[in-house]
Design an enzyme around this catalytic site. Structure first.
Site, PDB file in Angstrom:
ATOM      1  CE  LYS A 221      -5.954  17.366  18.961  1.00 33.25           C
ATOM      2  NZ  LYS A 221      -4.866  18.275  19.352  1.00 33.25           N
ATOM      3  NE  ARG A 255       0.597  13.613  17.092  1.00 32.58           N
ATOM      4  CZ  ARG A 255      -0.386  13.167  17.857  1.00 32.58           C
ATOM      5  NH1 ARG A 255      -1.580  13.778  17.819  1.00 32.58           N
ATOM      6  NH2 ARG A 255      -0.208  12.139  18.669  1.00 32.58           N
TER       7      ARG A 255
END
Length: 274
Positions: A221, A255
């Site tokens: 991210k 995840r």
């Protein structure tokens, strides 16, 4: 701490890996990467072999300012892949990443086992009743607004307290509806600045008092690559570091795009704890 996936109890007291399978053309890292069924099957085979317990299928990109996708298009993308994977890997545990109750229902009826909702039922008031009817595990993420508006909603009185209150309210709704297995996801990158993302990670263990498994999605991210002045393609090392910290702070599910590296984080920390 277990969840029931199609009659199989999954023990989350030992952390697990959820592999990401985006079937969108515009996801921030792997959008459009897989072109046909063979490539989807090959990627899932690798993720399962490398240690993924769950495969999370997303047909609607939830990155900031992502394009709107119609419900019919989301179904058109998602359902054939769910059916393909169930046929090829009968024991697979699929999570459907959607905030739409109709997509969740059809995916579960096609063989998926978990609903992963970025809005915790807020963007579709039929979602919680639908999950309760289906009696499947439900992942609830913290977010404000929607993917198109969330980054304009980053003002908090107290970040940790506000998110805790949010989950307390949503968990109350799921309990009233009769949902048995719920998992919370603090929503890294969703309606949060970079500084807020790191504050959230630094205090992740405070959410354990909600007595629910915690899922974290830190994989590649912008909170990693923007801080390091690099790119999502170069953010694997940073992802592994933050995943390790999340595990030390009691995360139950990672995840990720890169299953092998996440599984290694879990294995090494387990050895330290022995």
């Amino acid at each position: 701490m277990t969840i029931n996936c199609k009659g199989k109890l999954i023990d989350l007291s030992a952390p697990k890996v959820m592999g990401i399978l985006n079937i969108t053309p515009d996801s921030f890292y792997d959008g459009g990467k897989y072109k046909n069924d063979s490539e989807f099957l090959s990627q899932v085979y690798v993720m399962l072999k490398e240690g993924a317990t769950f495969i999370d299928i997303g047909a609607y990109s939830s990155r900031p300012n992502a394009a709107e996708v119609t419900e019919s298009e989301e179904l058109k993308r998602a359902l054939p892949i769910v059916e393909l994977l169930i046929k090829e890997f009968p024991e697979i545990i699929i999570s459907i990443d959607t905030f739409r109750s109709a997509v969740a229902k059809e995916a579960i009826e096609s063989g998926a086992a978990i609903v992963n909702d970025i809005s915790s039922g807020i963007l579709d008031d039929k979602m919680i009743p639908t999950v309760a009817q289906l009696q499947v595990p439900y992942i609830m993420m913290h977010m404000r607004g929607n993917p198109q508006t969330m980054m304009q909603q980053t003002q908090y009185n107290n970040l940790i307290e506000d998110i805790t209150f949010y989950f307390s309210e949503r968990l109350s709704e799921t309990r009233k509806a009769g949902i048995v297995d719920t998992i919370i996801d603090p929503g890294f990158g969703f309606a949060k600045t970079m500084e807020q993302n790191y504050e959230l990670l630094n205090h992740l263990e405070l959410f354990t008092h909600l007595d629910r498994p915690i899922l974290v999605g830190l994989s590649r991210k912008s909170m990693i690559y923007k801080l390091l002045e690099s790119s999502a393609d170069q953010a694997l090392n940073g992802t592994s570091i933050l995943n390790t910290i999340a595990l030390q702070k009691q995360a139950n599910i990672l995840r990720v795009h890169d299953v092998k590296e996440a599984f290694e984080c879990i294995t090494l920390l387990h050895q330290l704890s022995r």
